[in-house]
Write a protein that holds these residues in place. Sequence first.
Motif, PDB file in Angstrom:
ATOM      1  N   UNK A 199      26.408 -74.618  63.070  1.00  0.00           N
ATOM      2  CA  UNK A 199      25.067 -75.246  63.319  1.00  0.00           C
ATOM      3  C   UNK A 199      24.163 -74.355  62.571  1.00  0.00           C
ATOM      4  N   UNK A 200      24.172 -73.096  63.015  1.00  0.00           N
ATOM      5  CA  UNK A 200      23.213 -72.022  62.583  1.00  0.00           C
ATOM      6  C   UNK A 200      23.333 -71.616  61.206  1.00  0.00           C
ATOM      7  N   UNK A 201      24.596 -71.687  60.706  1.00  0.00           N
ATOM      8  CA  UNK A 201      24.759 -71.454  59.261  1.00  0.00           C
ATOM      9  C   UNK A 201      24.444 -72.523  58.175  1.00  0.00           C
ATOM     10  N   UNK A 202      25.191 -73.677  58.611  1.00  0.00           N
ATOM     11  CA  UNK A 202      24.967 -75.064  57.748  1.00  0.00           C
ATOM     12  C   UNK A 202      25.454 -76.182  58.516  1.00  0.00           C
ATOM     13  N   UNK A 203      24.475 -76.929  59.196  1.00  0.00           N
ATOM     14  CA  UNK A 203      24.991 -78.201  59.902  1.00  0.00           C
ATOM     15  C   UNK A 203      25.877 -79.010  59.371  1.00  0.00           C
ATOM     16  N   UNK A 204      26.025 -79.026  58.242  1.00  0.00           N
ATOM     17  CA  UNK A 204      27.039 -79.834  57.320  1.00  0.00           C
ATOM     18  C   UNK A 204      28.266 -79.512  57.511  1.00  0.00           C
ATOM     19  N   UNK A 205      28.545 -78.293  57.962  1.00  0.00           N
ATOM     20  CA  UNK A 205      29.857 -77.931  57.946  1.00  0.00           C
ATOM     21  C   UNK A 205      30.457 -77.872  59.800  1.00  0.00           C
ATOM     22  N   UNK A 206      29.564 -78.628  60.380  1.00  0.00           N
ATOM     23  CA  UNK A 206      30.005 -78.458  61.949  1.00  0.00           C
ATOM     24  C   UNK A 206      31.419 -78.945  62.260  1.00  0.00           C
ATOM     25  N   UNK A 207      31.981 -79.875  61.486  1.00  0.00           N
ATOM     26  CA  UNK A 207      33.351 -80.514  61.923  1.00  0.00           C
ATOM     27  C   UNK A 207      34.302 -79.362  61.389  1.00  0.00           C
ATOM     28  N   UNK A 208      34.105 -78.306  60.783  1.00  0.00           N
ATOM     29  CA  UNK A 208      35.032 -77.276  60.466  1.00  0.00           C
ATOM     30  C   UNK A 208      35.348 -76.611  61.745  1.00  0.00           C
ATOM     31  N   UNK A 209      34.591 -76.643  62.731  1.00  0.00           N
ATOM     32  CA  UNK A 209      34.747 -76.035  64.185  1.00  0.00           C
ATOM     33  C   UNK A 209      36.050 -76.810  64.699  1.00  0.00           C
ATOM     34  N   UNK A 210      36.387 -77.875  64.549  1.00  0.00           N
ATOM     35  CA  UNK A 210      37.533 -78.453  64.913  1.00  0.00           C
ATOM     36  C   UNK A 210      38.971 -77.669  64.496  1.00  0.00           C
ATOM     37  N   UNK A 211      38.853 -76.884  63.571  1.00  0.00           N
ATOM     38  CA  UNK A 211      39.988 -76.357  62.787  1.00  0.00           C
ATOM     39  C   UNK A 211      40.505 -75.227  63.733  1.00  0.00           C
ATOM     40  N   UNK A 212      41.433 -75.366  64.396  1.00  0.00           N
ATOM     41  CA  UNK A 212      41.996 -73.912  65.127  1.00  0.00           C
ATOM     42  C   UNK A 212      42.595 -72.936  64.314  1.00  0.00           C
ATOM     43  N   UNK A 213      42.190 -71.628  64.103  1.00  0.00           N
ATOM     44  CA  UNK A 213      42.473 -70.701  63.332  1.00  0.00           C
ATOM     45  C   UNK A 213      43.921 -69.971  63.830  1.00  0.00           C
TER      46      UNK A 213
END
Length: 170
Positions: A95-109
Amino acid sequence: MACATPDIDPKVAPFLGKTGWKAEKGLDYSLCHCQDKVLDTLGPSAKIFVPVETALTEGTPLDLLAIRGWAQRSICLIGNTNATLVTKRRKTILMKIEPKLVNMALTEPGPQAKGLLLGDNFVKELSTYVSTFTDLDKAQTNIKRVFSPRVFGGAGRHRGHLPGRSSSGS
């Protein structure tokens, strides 16, 4: 043993509303969700504690299968809570970097992250998206600049008179 996640004080809520803050959205909602998960782990933990404490004080035998089952449930709930907290942390960063990317957080590394919150593969993918969005933002800015109406402070002056009209206004 009943535990509940505390609600926001009703006397404080009006102050938060004035700033546009909504308890049902955003960071507090996420943290309440995580706190609910932490409190959920107390049920199985209590189920383990009670028979063990009873066995110690009264000298009764333990039901090891029951204790194992409650320990497994507790471990699963704690693991789930940890995974939720990690996802919330990733979302906060994105969210701090780019709110449009928040769904990437669901990807487990996974294990290739080597103990890092995001990991190298995630960061590489993130870099690609961020540069794409940066390029798109630059393109939108340029398009707006090219197609925006231009208004000059001296508009209408020094043009001369229209044909067929006199300067006296008659």
